[in-house]
Design an enzyme around this catalytic site. Structure first.
Site, PDB file in Angstrom:
ATOM      1  N   ASP A 214      -2.642 -10.709  -2.318  1.00 31.89           N
ATOM      2  CA  ASP A 214      -3.215 -10.196  -1.072  1.00 31.89           C
ATOM      3  C   ASP A 214      -4.700  -9.867  -1.298  1.00 31.89           C
ATOM      4  OD1 ASP A 214      -2.000  -8.749   1.653  1.00 31.89           O
ATOM      5  OD2 ASP A 214      -3.799  -7.736   0.904  1.00 31.89           O
TER       6      ASP A 214
ATOM      7  N   ASP B  54      -4.271 -12.823   3.482  1.00 34.61           N
ATOM      8  CA  ASP B  54      -5.517 -12.395   4.125  1.00 34.61           C
ATOM      9  C   ASP B  54      -6.757 -12.671   3.281  1.00 34.61           C
ATOM     10  OD1 ASP B  54      -4.530 -10.527   2.357  1.00 34.61           O
ATOM     11  OD2 ASP B  54      -4.529  -8.852   3.768  1.00 34.61           O
TER      12      ASP B  54
ATOM     13  N   HIS C 281       0.819  -1.224   0.000  1.00 33.85           N
ATOM     14  CA  HIS C 281       0.000   0.000   0.000  1.00 33.85           C
ATOM     15  C   HIS C 281       0.852   1.274   0.000  1.00 33.85           C
ATOM     16  CE1 HIS C 281      -3.637  -2.268   0.429  1.00 33.85           C
ATOM     17  NE2 HIS C 281      -3.336  -2.725   1.627  1.00 33.85           N
TER      18      HIS C 281
ATOM     19  N   HIS D 156      -6.242  -7.335  -0.390  1.00 38.72           N
ATOM     20  CA  HIS D 156      -6.398  -5.908  -0.648  1.00 38.72           C
ATOM     21  C   HIS D 156      -5.657  -5.516  -1.929  1.00 38.72           C
ATOM     22  CE1 HIS D 156      -6.684  -6.372   3.814  1.00 38.72           C
ATOM     23  NE2 HIS D 156      -7.752  -5.608   3.627  1.00 38.72           N
TER      24      HIS D 156
HETATM   25 ZN   LIG Z   1      -3.998  -7.193   2.778  1.00 37.52          ZN
END
Ligand SMILES: [Zn+2]
Length: 312
Positions: free
Chosen positions: A167, A248, A130, A169
């Site tokens: 991931d 995740d 991120h 996200h």
């Molecule tokens: Zn994540």
């Protein structure tokens, strides 16, 4: 030739406070499980070095790195914590943890290119995907994978590398850094909608973003890999693969609503090893991103490592 496993005690010393899911115990869970399963004997355990400021500059603006350093370095003495965004804070151990995280990725890249390891996994935190060129966010400070990929291109002379992100996200930071850099192909899956609510519209033609609906399971993700990732990877013929390995999307992880299990991570990893074997002399550097259910994280990392290390 073995699979190298990079980590460092400094990565434990980054602590965002009691109850924060991105906690030091994540690394303990991974280490404990590798010891309990005997997998450590299949790995070459190495200490992560510190990244240099010049290496960071391949993916981050100098202004950002200097500003972060000025903010984080004094915390080691003051013992204070500072919030960088609502989810992301820095404390006394954060600066060196972040330097080790990116340093692991760069060292792993050198080791694999130099033939000192067949592939490598970096069990580091903070995670990185991120972190944008000029901003820390979403538990991330330096974009470990982007720093390493640019190191391979800018310092080691590679011409084409792939970044793979599974991931749960969206890796908005990596996209921010590498979108439009045609030397890099980035393929990813991510739950959508979910934090950081980006990715549905790719920022460059070198991005293969595959949003996945909440509550999808492994069959949906495997189909996305087969239909969307593999044809582009085969066409691109990367000379090295970098993996943003977040776990995740696991069914037991509460930060997302996808339903992957260990067998799915093993299957995805096997497909990536096949691409690397076909085009990249097997060269893979995988870096830990998310994964917050400690048991599921440890089991998933082990499944990933068993394929990388080619042990049953
Ligand atoms: Zn994540």
């Amino acid at each position: 030739m073995t699979t190298a496993f990079y980590s460092h005690a400094d990565c434990r010393a980054h602590d965002m406070g009691r109850g924060h899911p991105e906690c030091p115990q994540r690394l303990d869970a991974i280490h404990d499980h590798l010891i309990a399963t005997g997998l450590t004997s299949a790995l070459d355990m190495r200490d992560a070095p510190l990244v240099t400021l010049a290496q960071l500059a391949h993916a981050h603006s100098t202004g950002y790195v200097n500003e972060l350093r000025a903010q984080l370095e004094p915390l080691a003495d003051s013992g204070e914590h500072v919030a960088l965004d609502p989810d992301t804070s820095a404390g006394p151990g954060t600066w060196f943890a972040a330097l080790r995280g990116a340093g692991a990725a760069v060292a792993a890249t050198d080791a694999v290119i130099d033939g000192n390891a067949v592939n490598a996994f970096c069990a580091v935190r903070p995670p990185g995907h991120h972190a944008t060129r000029g901003q820390a966010m979403g538990f991330c400070f330096f974009n470990n994978v982007a720093v390493a990929a640019r190191h391979a291109l800018d310092e080691r002379g590679l011409e084409r590398v792939a970044i793979v992100d599974f991931d749960v996200h969206h890796g908005n930071g990596t996209e921010d850094i590498i979108a439009g850099d045609e030397r890099v192909l980035m393929v990813s899956i991510f739950q959508h909608p979910l934090y950081p609510y980006s990715g549905a519209v790719p920022l460059g033609t070198n991005m293969v973003n595959v949003p996945i609906a909440p509550y999808s399971r492994g069959d949906v993700v495997r189909a996305a890999v087969n239909d969307m990732w593999l044809p582009r990877l085969e066409e691109f013929k990367p000379q090295m693969l970098f993996i943003s390995a977040g776990f995740d999307a696991h069914r037991e992880d509460e930060l997302g609503q996808l339903g992957l299990v260990e067998a799915d991570y093993a299957w995805i990893t096997r497909r990536l090893v096949e691409v690397a074997d076909s085009h990249a002399q097997g060269r893979i550097v995988s870096c830990l991103e998310g994964g917050y259910n400690l048991s599921a994280l440890a089991r998933s990392v082990a499944a990933h490592l068993r394929v990388l290390a080619d042990v049953a």
